[in-house]
Design an enzyme around this catalytic site. Structure first.
Site, PDB file in Angstrom:
ATOM      1  N   PHE A 153       0.816  -1.220   0.000  1.00  0.00           N
ATOM      2  CA  PHE A 153       0.000   0.000   0.000  1.00  0.00           C
ATOM      3  C   PHE A 153       0.846   1.265   0.000  1.00  0.00           C
ATOM      4  CE2 PHE A 153       0.904  -0.080   4.548  1.00  0.00           C
ATOM      5  CZ  PHE A 153       1.015   1.276   4.842  1.00  0.00           C
ATOM      6  N   LYS A 177      -1.210  -6.940  -9.260  1.00  0.00           N
ATOM      7  CA  LYS A 177      -2.202  -7.052  -8.172  1.00  0.00           C
ATOM      8  C   LYS A 177      -1.762  -6.020  -7.128  1.00  0.00           C
ATOM      9  CE  LYS A 177      -3.030  -8.247  -4.524  1.00  0.00           C
ATOM     10  NZ  LYS A 177      -3.314  -7.215  -3.472  1.00  0.00           N
ATOM     11  N   GLU A 180      -5.046  -3.562  -2.113  1.00  0.00           N
ATOM     12  CA  GLU A 180      -6.477  -3.272  -2.131  1.00  0.00           C
ATOM     13  C   GLU A 180      -6.809  -2.012  -1.319  1.00  0.00           C
ATOM     14  OE1 GLU A 180      -4.789  -5.549  -0.602  1.00  0.00           O
ATOM     15  OE2 GLU A 180      -5.777  -6.400   1.156  1.00  0.00           O
ATOM     16  N   SER A 230       5.382  -6.997   3.327  1.00  0.00           N
ATOM     17  CA  SER A 230       5.958  -7.294   4.641  1.00  0.00           C
ATOM     18  C   SER A 230       6.704  -8.634   4.618  1.00  0.00           C
ATOM     19  CB  SER A 230       4.843  -7.322   5.687  1.00  0.00           C
ATOM     20  OG  SER A 230       3.885  -8.283   5.319  1.00  0.00           O
ATOM     21  N   CYS A 285       9.492   1.767   3.277  1.00  0.00           N
ATOM     22  CA  CYS A 285      10.374   0.640   3.587  1.00  0.00           C
ATOM     23  C   CYS A 285      11.806   1.116   3.806  1.00  0.00           C
ATOM     24  CB  CYS A 285      10.338  -0.372   2.458  1.00  0.00           C
ATOM     25  SG  CYS A 285      10.965   0.338   0.945  1.00  0.00           S
ATOM     26  N   GLU A 386       9.031  -4.019  13.052  1.00  0.00           N
ATOM     27  CA  GLU A 386       8.807  -2.936  12.100  1.00  0.00           C
ATOM     28  C   GLU A 386       7.455  -2.308  12.460  1.00  0.00           C
ATOM     29  OE1 GLU A 386       7.720  -3.930   8.003  1.00  0.00           O
ATOM     30  OE2 GLU A 386       8.881  -2.214   7.306  1.00  0.00           O
TER      31      GLU A 386
HETATM   32  P1  NAD Z   1       1.560  -6.570   3.060  1.00  0.00           P
HETATM   33  O1  NAD Z   1       2.599  -7.621   3.128  1.00  0.00           O
HETATM   34  O2  NAD Z   1       0.444  -6.588   4.046  1.00  0.00           O
HETATM   35  O3  NAD Z   1       0.838  -6.580   1.612  1.00  0.00           O
HETATM   36  C1  NAD Z   1       1.589  -6.597   0.426  1.00  0.00           C
HETATM   37  C2  NAD Z   1       0.759  -7.271  -0.666  1.00  0.00           C
HETATM   38  O4  NAD Z   1       0.468  -8.608  -0.267  1.00  0.00           O
HETATM   39  C3  NAD Z   1      -0.579  -6.587  -0.919  1.00  0.00           C
HETATM   40  O5  NAD Z   1      -0.817  -6.591  -2.307  1.00  0.00           O
HETATM   41  C4  NAD Z   1      -1.568  -7.457  -0.164  1.00  0.00           C
HETATM   42  O6  NAD Z   1      -2.845  -7.477  -0.771  1.00  0.00           O
HETATM   43  C5  NAD Z   1      -0.938  -8.835  -0.225  1.00  0.00           C
HETATM   44  N1  NAD Z   1      -1.229  -9.646   0.960  1.00  0.00           N
HETATM   45  C6  NAD Z   1      -1.537  -9.193   2.205  1.00  0.00           C
HETATM   46  N2  NAD Z   1      -1.726 -10.238   3.049  1.00  0.00           N
HETATM   47  C7  NAD Z   1      -1.520 -11.356   2.321  1.00  0.00           C
HETATM   48  C8  NAD Z   1      -1.566 -12.748   2.634  1.00  0.00           C
HETATM   49  N3  NAD Z   1      -1.844 -13.191   3.860  1.00  0.00           N
HETATM   50  N4  NAD Z   1      -1.293 -13.634   1.651  1.00  0.00           N
HETATM   51  C9  NAD Z   1      -0.990 -13.207   0.407  1.00  0.00           C
HETATM   52  N5  NAD Z   1      -0.948 -11.895   0.057  1.00  0.00           N
HETATM   53  C10 NAD Z   1      -1.203 -10.985   1.000  1.00  0.00           C
HETATM   54  O7  NAD Z   1       2.328  -5.162   3.079  1.00  0.00           O
HETATM   55  P2  NAD Z   1       1.688  -3.712   3.174  1.00  0.00           P
HETATM   56  O8  NAD Z   1       1.162  -3.506   4.540  1.00  0.00           O
HETATM   57  O9  NAD Z   1       0.817  -3.460   2.003  1.00  0.00           O
HETATM   58  O10 NAD Z   1       3.016  -2.828   2.947  1.00  0.00           O
HETATM   59  C11 NAD Z   1       3.904  -2.499   3.976  1.00  0.00           C
HETATM   60  C12 NAD Z   1       5.051  -3.470   4.058  1.00  0.00           C
HETATM   61  O11 NAD Z   1       5.736  -3.505   2.819  1.00  0.00           O
HETATM   62  C13 NAD Z   1       6.102  -3.066   5.080  1.00  0.00           C
HETATM   63  O12 NAD Z   1       6.535  -4.219   5.728  1.00  0.00           O
HETATM   64  C14 NAD Z   1       7.209  -2.461   4.224  1.00  0.00           C
HETATM   65  O13 NAD Z   1       8.499  -2.490   4.809  1.00  0.00           O
HETATM   66  C15 NAD Z   1       7.138  -3.331   3.035  1.00  0.00           C
HETATM   67  N6  NAD Z   1       7.752  -2.693   1.885  1.00  0.00           N
HETATM   68  C16 NAD Z   1       8.974  -3.153   1.498  1.00  0.00           C
HETATM   69  C17 NAD Z   1       9.613  -2.560   0.435  1.00  0.00           C
HETATM   70  C18 NAD Z   1      10.960  -3.034   0.001  1.00  0.00           C
HETATM   71  O14 NAD Z   1      11.447  -2.558  -1.006  1.00  0.00           O
HETATM   72  N7  NAD Z   1      11.614  -3.941   0.699  1.00  0.00           N
HETATM   73  C19 NAD Z   1       9.001  -1.508  -0.261  1.00  0.00           C
HETATM   74  C20 NAD Z   1       7.746  -1.072   0.156  1.00  0.00           C
HETATM   75  C21 NAD Z   1       7.130  -1.695   1.240  1.00  0.00           C
END
Ligand code: NAD
Length: 499
Positions: A153, A177, A180, A230, A285, A386
């Site tokens: 997000f 994808k 959401e 994450s 991130c 985090e």
């Molecule tokens: P998230 O892991 O909750 O979601 C990421 C994606 O995975 C979304 O598209 C979501 O719909 C999907 N998702 C969520 N739960 C899922 C599940 N149980 N099974 C399968 N897919 C699932 O992350 P977020 O809250 O959207 O974003 C923040 C996180 O992203 C933080 O941990 C941040 O550090 C990380 N991030 C990392 C980088 C990097 O370059 N390393 C860059 C941006 C964000």
């Protein structure tokens, strides 16, 4: 009332598409707490529709010359520039980051498109003449097939733009994808790609949650998965996609440390750390979420940070002059407040408290003020986890060696920075630190598009980073050709050649 909210469509075959699934999510405006839009949550049938579209489009796109692909991307880049403010406004509305920060994030994405327009150059292989008698050897880079991107997000335009221009430039078709929580920028970018002349099916968007992701991971028509999110989900994506025989890169979470040496310019350092810790409400991130203050740097730094944190203007994301907007959802706000409570309970010194912040006229918004903790230990949850919010923790260390030990013991390894006037200290830090992206007097060392972005340890699962040269490697398969053209009948033989 929710049923009257506008629906964010899917994008399939070059146009908006309705969902087969009846499950819906609600996109809220974090600055007000009010629902904004509905988003369909794809199931396996929707994912299959997108994959079939991308598979149909693949042979034609693969056969489109790199130069023609590059021209379409160049038009896309121009359209992104023209529509930069519109994309940034959608980001500010759905994510909550302030407009200027959203504009900057789109700019970083545009730079990847710019890099990808070099496709004809990027896709050059290697050539060695005369590796044997009348034999030449060369390598060619071919597309992988249908690639999918699953994005978080916090950068609803930039992170998709880390992936899709590179994938398309290399001749792949793509399914995005997005999160959401803020799906609209993806659909605007899909429209712009179509306007730029991208053939139908080359780029598709499905919205959704876990169900859509699992369908992509399981689909035999998907050849490669790029994920950013994450760490627990990144690990799951990596193991599941790899077990299914797909190519995968999965970027995870972070706890980025800034090491501040006693000789650092404290005014410059405090200013730099403010933006890195509290910009985008800490939902980056590459945000600095932990400072390791060495020697007597701590007292001076904490005083300078506290003064600045108290002066930050926290306001709705589209309000001019706002430094920091709200966090993304009410649940996330609660989670962050829970961490601040835990920090107090575990004995850290709460220097600036962001709990209880209410913005007049925006009482329903998901605001948390900048929060600063001092004298944090590595045993505390505010250090270990985090938090992904505007919470900065300061840990004290006696020496650079001790600071390095702390940074290297942390399971994450995305970004880090050192603030110092000593070249020797900076050089030692750069050499020894177990982190993928390092800043020297630069708080958020995000590599430019022509380098590759990626962390180490629990911040990345897979071998290749995104964009730059590693992006080209990820989105291509190398074919090595050994070729003989000869009219000499004596060359070649029964045994393996001995020389
Ligand atoms: P998230 O892991 O909750 O979601 C990421 C994606 O995975 C979304 O598209 C979501 O719909 C999907 N998702 C969520 N739960 C899922 C599940 N149980 N099974 C399968 N897919 C699932 O992350 P977020 O809250 O959207 O974003 C923040 C996180 O992203 C933080 O941990 C941040 O550090 C990380 N991030 C990392 C980088 C990097 O370059 N390393 C860059 C941006 C964000």
């Amino acid at each position: 009332m929710l049923a009257t909210l506008p629906l964010v469509p899917f994008w399939i075959d070059g146009q908006p598409a309705a969902a087969h699934s009846t499950r819906l999510g609600i996109v809220t405006n974090p600055s007000t707490g009010a629902p904004l839009r509905q988003v369909p949550l794809a199931g396996a049938v929707d994912v299959d529709t997108a994959v079939q579209s991308a598979r149909r489009a693949f042979p034609g796109w693969r056969a489109t010359t790199p130069l023609r692909r590059s021209r379409i991307l160049a038009r896309f880049r121009e359209l992104l520039e023209v529509n930069q403010a519109a994309i940034a406004t959608l980001i500010s509305e759905e994510h909550g980051k302030v407009f200027l920060d959203a504009m900057g994030s789109v700019q970083r994405g545009i730079e990847v498109v710019e890099f990808a327009t070099g496709a004809p150059h990027l896709l050059k292989g290697a050539f060695s003449e005369e590796v044997g008698r009348d034999v030449d050897a060369y390598s060619i880079l071919q597309p992988v097939g249908v690639c999918a991107g699953i994005t978080p997000f916090n950068f609803p335009a930039m992170v998709p733009l880390w992936m899709l221009p590179m994938a398309l430039a290399c001749g792949n078709t793509f399914i995005l994808k997005p999160s959401e929580k803020d799906p609209s920028p993806s659909i605007l970018m899909a429209e712009l790609l179509t306007q730029a002349g991208l053939p139908p099916g080359v780029f598709n968007v499905v919205h959704g949650d876990k169900e859509a992701v699992e369908a992509l991971l399981a689909h035999p028509g998907v050849d490669a998965i790029s994920f950013v999110g994450s760490t627990p989900i990144a690990k799951h994506i990596y193991t599941t996609a790899a077990a299914a025989g797909k190519r995968v890169q999965a970027l995870g979470g972070a706890k980025n440390h800034a090491v501040v040496m006693p000789d650092a310019d404290m005014t410059f350092t405090a200013d730099a750390i403010m933006g890195a810790a509290y910009g985008s409400a800490g939902e980056r991130c590459m945000a600095i979420s932990a400072v390791v203050a060495v020697g007597d740097a701590g007292d001076r730094l904490v005083a300078a940070l506290a003064e600045r944190a108290r002066a930050l203007k926290v306001a709705p994301s589209l309000e001019p002059g706002s430094d920091m907007g709200p966090v993304v959802t009410a649940e996330h706000r609660q989670r962050i407040i829970g961490y601040i409570d835990a920090g107090v309970a575990q004995g850290a010194t709460l220097v600036v408290d962001g709990r209880g912040l209410v913005i007049a006229g925006h009482e329903g918004g998901f605001f948390v003020g900048p929060t600063l903790f001092d004298r944090v230990t590595t045993a505390m949850t505010i250090y270990q986890d985090e938090i992904f919010g505007p919470v900065l923790v300061v840990v004290r260390a006696a020496s650079l060696d001790e600071a390095l030990t702390i940074v290297n013991a942390n399971p994450y390894g995305n970004g880090t920075a050192i603030f110092t006037r000593s070249g020797a200290a900076a050089r030692l830090f750069e050499h020894e630190v177990q982190v993928g992206m390092v800043g020297i007097n630069v708080p958020i060392p995000v590599p430019m598009a022509f380098y590759s972005f990626g962390g180490w340890k629990a911040s990345l699962f897979g071998d290749l980073h995104v964009h730059g040269a590693e992006g080209v490697k990820f989105y291509t398969r190398t074919k090595a050709v050994t070729r003989r053209w000869t009219e000499d009948p004596t060359v070649g033989g029964f045994h393996m050649p001995t020389m």
